[in-house]
Design an enzyme around this catalytic site. Structure first.
Site, PDB file in Angstrom:
ATOM      1  N   THR A  53       1.664  -2.359  -5.316  1.00 23.22           N
ATOM      2  CA  THR A  53      -0.037  -2.917  -4.922  1.00 23.22           C
ATOM      3  C   THR A  53       0.210  -4.607  -4.548  1.00 23.22           C
ATOM      4  O   THR A  53      -0.727  -5.332  -3.796  1.00 23.22           O
ATOM      5  CB  THR A  53      -0.865  -2.733  -6.342  1.00 23.22           C
ATOM      6  N   LYS A  97      -5.628  -1.516   6.195  1.00 23.38           N
ATOM      7  CA  LYS A  97      -7.233  -2.116   6.550  1.00 23.38           C
ATOM      8  C   LYS A  97      -7.227  -3.590   7.978  1.00 23.38           C
ATOM      9  O   LYS A  97      -6.318  -3.547   8.199  1.00 23.38           O
ATOM     10  CB  LYS A  97      -6.666  -3.039   4.603  1.00 23.38           C
ATOM     11  N   ARG A 111       3.763  -3.187   2.556  1.00 20.79           N
ATOM     12  CA  ARG A 111       3.206  -4.094   1.694  1.00 20.79           C
ATOM     13  C   ARG A 111       4.464  -4.726   1.886  1.00 20.79           C
ATOM     14  O   ARG A 111       5.103  -6.841   1.593  1.00 20.79           O
ATOM     15  CB  ARG A 111       2.804  -4.140   0.699  1.00 20.79           C
ATOM     16  N   GLU A 163     -11.115  10.746  -0.786  1.00 17.49           N
ATOM     17  CA  GLU A 163     -10.853   9.865   0.523  1.00 17.49           C
ATOM     18  C   GLU A 163     -11.994  10.444   1.945  1.00 17.49           C
ATOM     19  O   GLU A 163     -11.977   9.822   2.187  1.00 17.49           O
ATOM     20  CB  GLU A 163      -9.834   9.213  -0.506  1.00 17.49           C
ATOM     21  N   PHE A 175     -11.611  -8.126  -9.361  1.00 12.31           N
ATOM     22  CA  PHE A 175     -11.741  -8.745  -7.640  1.00 12.31           C
ATOM     23  C   PHE A 175     -12.496  -7.941  -7.690  1.00 12.31           C
ATOM     24  O   PHE A 175     -12.469  -8.420  -5.592  1.00 12.31           O
ATOM     25  CB  PHE A 175     -10.230  -8.895  -7.537  1.00 12.31           C
ATOM     26  N   ASN A 194      -2.816  -7.071   1.225  1.00  8.73           N
ATOM     27  CA  ASN A 194      -1.438  -6.134   1.061  1.00  8.73           C
ATOM     28  C   ASN A 194      -1.689  -4.935   2.160  1.00  8.73           C
ATOM     29  O   ASN A 194      -1.093  -3.907   1.895  1.00  8.73           O
ATOM     30  CB  ASN A 194      -1.826  -5.908  -0.187  1.00  8.73           C
ATOM     31  N   TYR A 225     -13.858   2.118  -3.065  1.00  8.36           N
ATOM     32  CA  TYR A 225     -12.968   1.379  -4.293  1.00  8.36           C
ATOM     33  C   TYR A 225     -14.029   1.380  -5.951  1.00  8.36           C
ATOM     34  O   TYR A 225     -13.796   0.989  -6.583  1.00  8.36           O
ATOM     35  CB  TYR A 225     -12.753   0.277  -3.984  1.00  8.36           C
ATOM     36  N   HIS A 276      -3.684   0.863   2.464  1.00 10.95           N
ATOM     37  CA  HIS A 276      -4.661   1.991   0.968  1.00 10.95           C
ATOM     38  C   HIS A 276      -3.841   3.102   1.734  1.00 10.95           C
ATOM     39  O   HIS A 276      -3.681   3.806   2.679  1.00 10.95           O
ATOM     40  CB  HIS A 276      -5.874   1.857   1.173  1.00 10.95           C
ATOM     41  N   ARG A 298       3.432   6.636  -1.153  1.00 12.65           N
ATOM     42  CA  ARG A 298       2.613   5.062  -1.728  1.00 12.65           C
ATOM     43  C   ARG A 298       4.126   4.844  -2.542  1.00 12.65           C
ATOM     44  O   ARG A 298       4.307   3.803  -2.055  1.00 12.65           O
ATOM     45  CB  ARG A 298       2.256   6.240  -3.334  1.00 12.65           C
TER      46      ARG A 298
HETATM   47  P1  IDP Z   1      -3.697   0.249  -4.682  1.00  9.72           P
HETATM   48  O1  IDP Z   1      -3.954  -0.011  -3.841  1.00  9.72           O
HETATM   49  O2  IDP Z   1      -2.035   0.532  -5.554  1.00  9.72           O
HETATM   50  O3  IDP Z   1      -3.719   1.763  -5.053  1.00  9.72           O
HETATM   51  P2  IDP Z   1      -5.809  -0.505  -6.554  1.00  9.72           P
HETATM   52  O4  IDP Z   1      -5.215  -1.044  -8.457  1.00  9.72           O
HETATM   53  O5  IDP Z   1      -6.715   0.635  -6.554  1.00  9.72           O
HETATM   54  O6  IDP Z   1      -4.524  -0.753  -6.104  1.00  9.72           O
HETATM   55  O7  IDP Z   1      -6.546  -1.275  -6.367  1.00  9.72           O
HETATM   56  C1  IDP Z   1      -6.561  -1.777  -4.785  1.00  9.72           C
HETATM   57  C2  IDP Z   1      -6.899  -2.975  -3.968  1.00  9.72           C
HETATM   58  O8  IDP Z   1      -7.489  -3.770  -4.849  1.00  9.72           O
HETATM   59  C3  IDP Z   1      -5.186  -2.850  -4.042  1.00  9.72           C
HETATM   60  O9  IDP Z   1      -4.964  -2.399  -2.886  1.00  9.72           O
HETATM   61  C4  IDP Z   1      -6.275  -4.537  -3.479  1.00  9.72           C
HETATM   62  O10 IDP Z   1      -5.996  -4.830  -1.981  1.00  9.72           O
HETATM   63  C5  IDP Z   1      -6.669  -4.722  -4.451  1.00  9.72           C
HETATM   64  N1  IDP Z   1      -6.667  -5.373  -5.852  1.00  9.72           N
HETATM   65  C6  IDP Z   1      -5.871  -4.916  -6.932  1.00  9.72           C
HETATM   66  N2  IDP Z   1      -5.925  -5.487  -7.521  1.00  9.72           N
HETATM   67  C7  IDP Z   1      -6.000  -6.377  -7.495  1.00  9.72           C
HETATM   68  C8  IDP Z   1      -5.678  -8.340  -7.562  1.00  9.72           C
HETATM   69  O11 IDP Z   1      -5.583  -8.534  -8.962  1.00  9.72           O
HETATM   70  N3  IDP Z   1      -6.618  -9.216  -7.064  1.00  9.72           N
HETATM   71  C9  IDP Z   1      -7.122  -9.136  -5.856  1.00  9.72           C
HETATM   72  N4  IDP Z   1      -6.648  -7.983  -5.324  1.00  9.72           N
HETATM   73  C10 IDP Z   1      -6.603  -6.524  -5.610  1.00  9.72           C
HETATM   74 MG    MG Z   2      -5.751   2.388  -5.564  1.00 14.55          MG
END
Ligand code: IDP
Ligand code: MG
Length: 150
Positions: A92, A10, A103, A127, A58, A113, A50, A116, A86
């Site tokens: 996350t 990212k 992370r 994707e 968010f 974070n 997304y 992805h 993963r």
């Molecule tokens: P992942 O990236 O671990 O698959 P997802 O739940 O798919 O997690 O969320 C996508 C991205 O959205 C996360 O990597 C993070 O950057 C952001 N994100 C997810 N949950 C939150 C939150 O509660 N606050 C702020 N950003 C979030």
């Molecule tokens: Mg995800």
């Protein structure tokens, strides 16, 4: 099973000059990079990528974050690569991610974070086709594969 995962460093990873370190982790594991490119993700692509989170509070911040500066998109291949990557990426929320994960080692905030990675075979397929054309994917054989796989 041999799998391809979509992985993306990212904007924070790129701008913090962490690309080399993160790429090295995947290479040292024995995984194979079969496609890679730097790109500035526009709003349409960010929203498509997304899409599952469109209703989340968010979502707008996530789109701003991802479009703020260039990302490094990749396809990484290996045995069970999707779940393996993963695990290497970690939870996350970087505060909950184990140390030793990407992370866990390089990030603090959920909204910064650094990386992805596809969460399933279905997401990987979606994707990969969203970010890459077939002619950007390189299927080449690697000489040390017999030292990585039994
Ligand atoms: P992942 O990236 O671990 O698959 P997802 O739940 O798919 O997690 O969320 C996508 C991205 O959205 C996360 O990597 C993070 O950057 C952001 N994100 C997810 N949950 C939150 C939150 O509660 N606050 C702020 N950003 C979030
Ligand atoms: Mg995800």
């Amino acid at each position: 099973m041999m799998e391809k995962s979509f992985v993306m460093m990212k904007p924070d990873a790129v701008s913090r000059r962490l690309m080399g370190k993160i790429l090295t982790r995947f290479e040292e594991k024995g995984l194979q990079i079969v496609a890679i490119k730097m790109l500035s993700i526009d709003e349409d692509l960010a929203k498509e990528h997304y899409g599952e989170h469109v209703e989340k509070p968010f979502f707008n911040d996530l789109v701003s974050y991802i479009t703020s500066s260039p990302s490094l998109a990749m396809i990484i291949k290996g045995d069970d690569a999707i779940s393996l990557i993963r695990k290497m990426v970690g939870a996350t929320n970087p505060k909950e991610a184990d140390l030793g994960t990407i992370r866990g080692d390089f990030a603090i905030d959920m909204g910064r974070n650094v990386i992805h990675a596809s969460d399933s075979a279905k997401s990987a397929e979606r994707e990969i086709s969203l970010f890459f054309n077939d002619n950007e994917i390189c299927d080449y054989s690697i000489i040390d594969n017999s030292w990585i796989y039994e």
